[in-house]
Write an enzyme that holds these catalytic residues in place. Structure first.
Site, PDB file in Angstrom:
ATOM      1  N   GLU A  32       0.829  -1.204   0.000  1.00 48.87           N
ATOM      2  CA  GLU A  32       0.000   0.000   0.000  1.00 48.87           C
ATOM      3  C   GLU A  32       0.864   1.253   0.000  1.00 48.87           C
ATOM      4  O   GLU A  32       0.612   2.202  -0.755  1.00 48.87           O
ATOM      5  CB  GLU A  32      -0.927  -0.011   1.218  1.00 48.87           C
ATOM      6  CG  GLU A  32      -1.967   1.094   1.208  1.00 48.87           C
ATOM      7  CD  GLU A  32      -3.082   0.850   2.213  1.00 48.87           C
ATOM      8  OE1 GLU A  32      -3.880  -0.080   1.987  1.00 48.87           O
ATOM      9  OE2 GLU A  32      -3.136   1.570   3.224  1.00 48.87           O
TER      10      GLU A  32
ATOM     11  N   ARG B  24      -2.867  33.847 -16.800  1.00 41.17           N
ATOM     12  CA  ARG B  24      -3.296  34.844 -15.815  1.00 41.17           C
ATOM     13  C   ARG B  24      -2.298  35.993 -15.802  1.00 41.17           C
ATOM     14  O   ARG B  24      -1.088  35.779 -15.648  1.00 41.17           O
ATOM     15  CB  ARG B  24      -3.368  34.192 -14.426  1.00 41.17           C
ATOM     16  CG  ARG B  24      -3.679  35.147 -13.287  1.00 41.17           C
ATOM     17  CD  ARG B  24      -5.088  35.690 -13.365  1.00 41.17           C
ATOM     18  NE  ARG B  24      -5.429  36.426 -12.156  1.00 41.17           N
ATOM     19  CZ  ARG B  24      -6.471  37.229 -12.038  1.00 41.17           C
ATOM     20  NH1 ARG B  24      -7.285  37.402 -13.081  1.00 41.17           N
ATOM     21  NH2 ARG B  24      -6.716  37.848 -10.912  1.00 41.17           N
TER      22      ARG B  24
ATOM     23  N   GLN C 230       8.794  36.019  -9.903  1.00 42.59           N
ATOM     24  CA  GLN C 230       9.686  35.028  -9.304  1.00 42.59           C
ATOM     25  C   GLN C 230       9.004  34.246  -8.183  1.00 42.59           C
ATOM     26  O   GLN C 230       9.204  33.030  -8.059  1.00 42.59           O
ATOM     27  CB  GLN C 230      10.939  35.714  -8.766  1.00 42.59           C
ATOM     28  CG  GLN C 230      12.016  34.735  -8.330  1.00 42.59           C
ATOM     29  CD  GLN C 230      13.254  35.438  -7.827  1.00 42.59           C
ATOM     30  OE1 GLN C 230      13.239  36.035  -6.750  1.00 42.59           O
ATOM     31  NE2 GLN C 230      14.327  35.387  -8.615  1.00 42.59           N
TER      32      GLN C 230
END
Length: 382
Positions: free
Chosen positions: A245, A271, A282
């Site tokens: 798992e 955007r 940055q």
């Protein structure tokens, strides 16, 4: 170790990506709101072999090696935006199907594995209890000898797939005096048995399409043939399933992180603020760079752990390192994506807030982050 995908693995990855993107993402937001588990989607995943990935073909599975299994789950996490469905498949496969394949008798394999692989049956792992918390072996559920079998009594909680499971891998105390290493036994318990009760289904923050609940066992009689592995061998079986798992479930989170990274990159390029794309700022670009670093490191750790499942006596250390890093990187990545999206990341229509809700549980299930640090420290002799 060579983690370059071979031709079969590239084809496998591509097939699963296309399947998940085409078939599994419709109405994800609504399913999340309504906490709906769709058996039809489960069946579609089963047809793709996802519910039985490493199981040999003789028992109904595709028979993939452990690394290819992780690659397939990685692809599923990337292509499927329904993280609850992905989680349910992994809980079924890694904590239930794999133990039956690895520890079951031929009769048990022939009885259960074909249905578990073809989607006819859903499995749940019943280990956690209301009072045991992270100490999974402080359990109160007991299995006492009765005739030619056992009577099981107790309550299990946080059972993923519990409300819909047809069969459960149930852990119970058979000899408390023998403690952790000899006193716990695992059983295959069919839902149809008298005394097997689905006590409740829980509502939760994330992974809402993966049903989770509480199971109660009241004088549930199982024959000796229901013992999975050997009497007293539950701790070894549980540890083995946790290795699988932690190594493979978290491959799905790597796929999710990569999808979120690409989503963030695309958004920052379109955007605009202060006359330029926000990708040119940055502070934003550095978040994106960190996401990329986390994806690449997470994938290497997951693939290393998965590769070792068939090549090492124990991969518990690698699996714990992988699980810890991937879960914490997933949470960090989802929060950074919200920050990149700003106010839009807070709105459900952009699907970013759901990613955060789905990610939080990764630091809890399969052993908390604190438990993983304990495991790592133990391997280092601390």
């Amino acid at each position: 170790m060579d983690f370059a995908l071979n031709e079969e693995q590239r084809i496998l990855r591509g097939q699963i990506l296309r399947f998940a993107q085409d078939k599994l993402n419709k109405d994800v937001r609504q399913r999340d709101r309504d906490q709906v588990f769709q058996r039809e989607l489960w069946g579609a995943c089963a047809q793709m072999g996802l519910t039985g990935l490493p199981v040999p073909q003789a028992y109904g599975g595709p028979g993939l090696d452990s690394l290819s299994t992780a690659i397939a789950i990685d692809a599923l996490g990337y292509g499927c935006e329904d993280s609850g469905l992905v989680f349910s498949i992994c809980a079924h496969l890694l904590a239930c199907v794999v133990p039956i394949w690895k520890f079951g008798t031929e009769e048990q394999k022939n009885r259960y594995l074909p249905g578990l692989c073809d989607g006819t049956l859903i499995a749940a792992n019943a280990m956690s209890e209301p009072e045991s918390g992270s100490d999974a072996f402080a359990m109160q559920t007991r299995a006492e000898p009765h005739g030619d079998g056992f009577l099981i009594n107790g309550t299990k909680t946080f059972v993923s797939n519990g409300p819909v499971a047809d069969v459960a891998v149930v852990f119970a105390v058979t000899d408390r005096a023998k403690g952790y290493f000899g006193g716990i036994t695992s059983f295959l318990v069919d839902r149809a048995l008298p005394g097997y009760l689905v006590a409740q289904k829980f509502e939760k923050m994330g992974l809402r399409t993966s049903p989770i609940g509480e199971l109660v066992f009241e004088d549930v009689f199982v024959s000796k043939d229901a013992v999975l592995g050997r009497v007293g061998g539950g701790s070894r079986l549980f540890a083995h399933s946790m290795d699988w798992e932690r190594a493979c479930l978290f491959a799905s989170h790597v796929g999710t992180m990569e999808r979120l990274l690409e989503k963030a990159v695309a958004y920052t390029r379109t955007r605009r603020q202060s006359g330029q794309a926000i990708s040119k700022h940055q502070a934003v670009a550095h978040k994106i760079a960190d996401m990329k670093m986390q994806v690449e490191a997470a994938r290497l750790l997951v693939y290393k752990a998965a590769w070792g499942l068939e090549r090492s006596q124990s991969v518990s250390l690698d699996a714990a390192v992988s699980k810890l890093f991937v879960s914490e990187s997933l949470v960090r990545t989802t929060l950074d994506v919200v920050q990149v999206f700003g106010g839009y990341g807070f709105l459900s229509e952009f699907d970013v807030e759901r990613a955060v809700r789905d990610a939080i549980g990764s630091k809890l299930y399969s052993g908390t982050s604190e438990i993983q640090r304990n495991i790592i420290a133990g391997w280092l002799g601390l």
